[in-house]
Design an enzyme around this catalytic site. Structure first.
Site, PDB file in Angstrom:
ATOM      1  N   PHE A   1       0.847  -1.200   0.000  1.00  0.00           N
ATOM      2  CA  PHE A   1       0.000   0.000   0.000  1.00  0.00           C
ATOM      3  C   PHE A   1       0.884   1.253   0.000  1.00  0.00           C
ATOM      4  O   PHE A   1       1.803   1.372   0.817  1.00  0.00           O
ATOM      5  CB  PHE A   1      -0.911  -0.020   1.224  1.00  0.00           C
ATOM      6  CG  PHE A   1      -2.031   0.974   1.150  1.00  0.00           C
ATOM      7  CD1 PHE A   1      -3.202   0.664   0.467  1.00  0.00           C
ATOM      8  CD2 PHE A   1      -1.916   2.220   1.729  1.00  0.00           C
ATOM      9  CE1 PHE A   1      -4.243   1.584   0.396  1.00  0.00           C
ATOM     10  CE2 PHE A   1      -2.953   3.151   1.649  1.00  0.00           C
ATOM     11  CZ  PHE A   1      -4.115   2.832   0.987  1.00  0.00           C
TER      12      PHE A   1
ATOM     13  N   ASP B   1       1.383  -4.270   9.158  1.00  0.00           N
ATOM     14  CA  ASP B   1       0.189  -3.486   8.854  1.00  0.00           C
ATOM     15  C   ASP B   1      -0.969  -4.470   8.725  1.00  0.00           C
ATOM     16  O   ASP B   1      -0.942  -5.356   7.857  1.00  0.00           O
ATOM     17  CB  ASP B   1       0.408  -2.691   7.556  1.00  0.00           C
ATOM     18  CG  ASP B   1      -0.746  -1.727   7.273  1.00  0.00           C
ATOM     19  OD1 ASP B   1      -1.880  -2.015   7.712  1.00  0.00           O
ATOM     20  OD2 ASP B   1      -0.503  -0.708   6.600  1.00  0.00           O
TER      21      ASP B   1
ATOM     22  N   TYR C   1     -11.597   1.656   9.969  1.00  0.00           N
ATOM     23  CA  TYR C   1     -12.789   1.824   9.117  1.00  0.00           C
ATOM     24  C   TYR C   1     -12.997   0.719   8.090  1.00  0.00           C
ATOM     25  O   TYR C   1     -13.944   0.767   7.333  1.00  0.00           O
ATOM     26  CB  TYR C   1     -12.761   3.193   8.412  1.00  0.00           C
ATOM     27  CG  TYR C   1     -11.513   3.488   7.597  1.00  0.00           C
ATOM     28  CD1 TYR C   1     -11.340   2.961   6.327  1.00  0.00           C
ATOM     29  CD2 TYR C   1     -10.510   4.308   8.101  1.00  0.00           C
ATOM     30  CE1 TYR C   1     -10.204   3.236   5.584  1.00  0.00           C
ATOM     31  CE2 TYR C   1      -9.369   4.589   7.375  1.00  0.00           C
ATOM     32  CZ  TYR C   1      -9.223   4.054   6.119  1.00  0.00           C
ATOM     33  OH  TYR C   1      -8.086   4.323   5.391  1.00  0.00           O
ATOM     34  N   LYS C   2     -12.102  -0.283   8.066  1.00  0.00           N
ATOM     35  CA  LYS C   2     -12.293  -1.395   7.123  1.00  0.00           C
ATOM     36  C   LYS C   2     -13.077  -2.506   7.818  1.00  0.00           C
ATOM     37  O   LYS C   2     -14.266  -2.342   8.070  1.00  0.00           O
ATOM     38  CB  LYS C   2     -10.945  -1.844   6.582  1.00  0.00           C
ATOM     39  CG  LYS C   2     -10.333  -0.777   5.649  1.00  0.00           C
ATOM     40  CD  LYS C   2      -8.917  -1.074   5.228  1.00  0.00           C
ATOM     41  CE  LYS C   2      -8.421   0.042   4.289  1.00  0.00           C
ATOM     42  NZ  LYS C   2      -6.959   0.156   4.296  1.00  0.00           N
TER      43      LYS C   2
ATOM     44  N   ARG D   1     -11.745  -5.556  -7.013  1.00  0.00           N
ATOM     45  CA  ARG D   1     -11.674  -6.255  -5.715  1.00  0.00           C
ATOM     46  C   ARG D   1     -13.066  -6.593  -5.196  1.00  0.00           C
ATOM     47  O   ARG D   1     -13.945  -5.730  -5.141  1.00  0.00           O
ATOM     48  CB  ARG D   1     -10.975  -5.371  -4.676  1.00  0.00           C
ATOM     49  CG  ARG D   1      -9.580  -4.949  -5.047  1.00  0.00           C
ATOM     50  CD  ARG D   1      -8.844  -4.357  -3.849  1.00  0.00           C
ATOM     51  NE  ARG D   1      -9.562  -3.227  -3.240  1.00  0.00           N
ATOM     52  CZ  ARG D   1      -9.124  -2.576  -2.168  1.00  0.00           C
ATOM     53  NH1 ARG D   1      -8.007  -2.954  -1.575  1.00  0.00           N
ATOM     54  NH2 ARG D   1      -9.800  -1.555  -1.686  1.00  0.00           N
TER      55      ARG D   1
HETATM   56  C1  PLP Z   1      -6.358   1.397   4.062  1.00  0.00           C
HETATM   57  C2  PLP Z   1      -4.888   1.254   4.308  1.00  0.00           C
HETATM   58  C3  PLP Z   1      -4.176   2.270   4.933  1.00  0.00           C
HETATM   59  C4  PLP Z   1      -4.864   3.560   5.303  1.00  0.00           C
HETATM   60  O1  PLP Z   1      -4.049   4.464   5.937  1.00  0.00           O
HETATM   61  P1  PLP Z   1      -4.680   5.752   6.627  1.00  0.00           P
HETATM   62  O2  PLP Z   1      -3.518   6.588   6.958  1.00  0.00           O
HETATM   63  O3  PLP Z   1      -5.388   5.267   7.865  1.00  0.00           O
HETATM   64  O4  PLP Z   1      -5.610   6.401   5.650  1.00  0.00           O
HETATM   65  C5  PLP Z   1      -2.835   2.050   5.195  1.00  0.00           C
HETATM   66  N1  PLP Z   1      -2.224   0.889   4.845  1.00  0.00           N
HETATM   67  C6  PLP Z   1      -2.898  -0.094   4.226  1.00  0.00           C
HETATM   68  C7  PLP Z   1      -2.206  -1.363   3.872  1.00  0.00           C
HETATM   69  C8  PLP Z   1      -4.238   0.067   3.929  1.00  0.00           C
HETATM   70  O5  PLP Z   1      -4.902  -0.893   3.286  1.00  0.00           O
END
Ligand code: PLP
Length: 411
Positions: free
Chosen positions: A124, A196, A221-222, A370
Site C-alpha cells: 500500500f 500493517d 474503518y475497514k 476487488r
Molecule cells: C487502508 C490502508 C491504509 C490507510 O491508511 P490511513 O492513513 O489510515 O488512511 C494504510 N495501509 C494499508 C495497507 C491500507 O490498506
C-alpha cells in the site's frame, strides 16, 4: 444451481444472524467492507447518546464523567483480542499513516546501528511513502528504504535492516503473508517486524504476541466497521515499552498532561504514542462498532470468510464468460486474505458496471477489481449474486458503455 446452493449455505451458517447487526441498503450486494465497513446499528444509538447526553448535557465534564480521556486506551483494549495482543499494548489513535511515522521512528531508535527500512514492492503506497518521508527527513546516513518482492523479503534481510514493514494481506492481490515465519526471519537477521493489519484485523484471527511481532498498525474503518475516517490503532510489544520516546511528542503522550509542565516526559507504556486530543465522536462510533465482535470466535469468522471466497471462486469458475478475468488471489487458504482480486484490461469499467447493477466492489489501478468479503455481514447469496452479475457484465460486454469510462476521484 448456485442460487439454491447459496440459500442452503446461508441457512446452515451459524454467523448469518450477525448481518442483522448492520444497516445495509436493500437491493445492494456490498462487497467493499475491505475499504469501508458497513454501518453497525449500534453506532447510531451510541453516537446519538454521545451528542444528547454527553456533549449536549455534560459538556466538558464528560472528559472525566464519561471517560472520554481514556477512550484511546479503552477502545485499544477492545481491539487487542482481535489481534492477539495481551492487555496494555494497543492504542486507538490517529491514522495508519501517522502511526507508521511514530512506529518506524521507534524501530530505528531500537536498532541504532542500522539504517534500512525494508518494504514490500507493491505494498500500500502510504506505508512506503511514510518510510521514504522519514528517510528523507532523517537523511541517508540514518535511514534509507529498500524494497523487495513479497517472496524475496526474507532473503533481503541483511545486517543493515532495522525494520521489516509489511502488510499481512496485500491490498491489491489479497495474498496473505505468513506472519510467524516472516517475523522469525526478521528476528534472525537482528531486525524488528512492523505489521500493517489493515486487511486482516476483524476478518481473521491475528496473533501478534504469539508470532513475536514487535510493532503493528491497523485500520478502524475497514473490517472493524468504525466509520469513514475512524481512528486507526497501533501495537507496541510490551518488551519495547519505555525504551524509546516516539517523535510526535504531543501533550497527551506526556505522563501528566494536566501538569502543563515545560519539559516533555513520556507516559509509561503505549500511552506515550498518543499525540493530540482524540476525536471522541469517532472513538465512540468505533467503540460501538467493536461490540459486534462480542462473543464471535475469530476462527469461525475466518472459516466463513474462506468459505465465502471459495464459493465465489467456484461460481466464477463455472461461468464461461468469467474466463475473461484472471484470478490474482492465491487459492491456497493459508495464502489468502478476505478478498478476491480479479484482473481485467477494462477493470475500471467492469467495476463501474457492477456498481451500477448493485454489486458494490472497487477498483485498484492498473486493472484490478476487488471483491471484499466481510464475514460479519456478507452472505453466500451475496457471493452468488456477485458472480452472476460479473458473468452478465462480461458476457454482454456492458463495461464498454461510455458512461463507465470516466474516473471519479475515489475509485
Ligand atoms: C487502508 C490502508 C491504509 C490507510 O491508511 P490511513 O492513513 O489510515 O488512511 C494504510 N495501509 C494499508 C495497507 C491500507 O490498506
Amino acid at each position: 444451481m448456485s442460487h439454491d446452493e447459496a440459500a442452503r449455505r446461508d441457512r446452515e451458517d451459524a454467523l448469518a444472524p450477525l448481518r442483522e447487526a448492520f444497516a445495509l441498503p436493500a437491493d445492494t450486494v456490498y462487497l467493499d467492507g475491505n475499504s469501508l465497513g458497513a454501518l453497525p446499528k449500534a453506532v447510531s444509538a451510541r453516537v446519538q447518546s454521545l451528542l444528547a447526553d454527553e456533549w449536549g448535557q455534560d459538556l466538558i465534564a464528560s472528559w472525566n464523567r464519561h471517560g472520554w480521556i481514556d477512550l484511546p486506551e479503552r477502545v485499544g483494549e477492545q481491539v487487542a483480542p482481535l489481534v492477539g495482543a495481551a492487555p496494555g499494548q494497543v492504542l486507538c489513535c490517529d491514522s495508519i499513516s501517522v502511526n507508521l511515522f511514530k512506529l518506524l521512528a521507534t524501530a530505528l531508535a531500537l536498532r541504532p546501528g542500522r539504517r534500512t527500512i525494508l518494504v514490500e514492492a507493491g505494498d500500500f503506497p502510504t506505508d512506503r511513502y511514510l518510510a521514504e518521508g522519514l528517510a528523507s527527513f532523517l537523511g541517508e546516513a540514518r535511514c534509507r528504504v529498500r524494497e523487495a518482492a513479497g517472496d524475496q523479503l526474507a532473503a533481503a534481510l541483511d545486517d543493515d535492516v532495522a525494520v521489516l514493514l509489511v502488510t499481512e494481506v496485500n491490498f491489491r492481490s489479497g495474498r496473505r503473508h505468513d506472519m510467524a515465519a516472516l517475523t522469525r526471519a526478521a528476528h534472525e537477521a537482528g531486525a524488528l517486524a512492523l505489521w500493517d493489519l489493515a486487511h486482516s484485523a476483524g476478518a481473521m484471527p491475528v496473533q501478534l504476541d504469539a508470532c513475536g511481532a514487535d510493532l503493528a498498525v491497523g485500520c478502524g474503518y475497514k473490517f472493524l466497521n468504525g466509520g469513514p475516517g475512524a481512528p486507526a490503532f497501533l501495537y507496541v510489544a510490551r518488551r519495547h515499552h519505555d525504551a524509546v520516546q516516539q517523535p510526535l511528542t504531543g501533550w497527551l503522550g506526556h505522563r501528566s498532561p494536566f501538569a502543563f509542565a515545560d519539559r516533555y516526559e513520556p507516559a509509561a507504556g503505549v500511552l506515550r504514542y498518543q499525540a493530540g486530543t482524540p476525536s471522541i465522536l469517532a472513538l465512540r462510533a468505533l467503540e460501538a462498532a467493536l461490540s459486534v465482535f462480542d462473543g464471535v470466535a475469530l476462527e469461525d469468522l475466518r472459516a466463513k470468510s474462506l468459505a465465502l471466497s471459495d464459493f465465489f471462486l467456484a461460481a466464477i469458475d463455472a461461468e464461461p464468460a468469467c474466463r475473461a478475468v484472471t484470478v490474482l488471489t492465491p487459492r491456497a487458504h493459508g495464502e489468502r486474505g478476505s478478498q478476491v482480486s480479479l484482473a481485467h484490461p477494462e477493470g475500471y469499467a467492469v467495476a463501474q458496471a457492477l456498481i451500477e447493477a448493485g454489486v458494490i466492489v472497487d477498483f485498484r489501478a492498473p486493472d484490478i477489481v476487488r471483491f471484499g468479503f466481510a464475514p460479519l455481514y456478507n452472505s453466500f447469496a451475496d457471493a452468488a449474486a456477485a458472480a452472476r452479475c460479473l458473468a452478465t457484465v462480461l458476457a454482454e460486454e456492458r463495461y464498454r458503455a461510455e458512461r463507465f469510462q470516466a474516473r471519479a476521484r475515489v475509485t
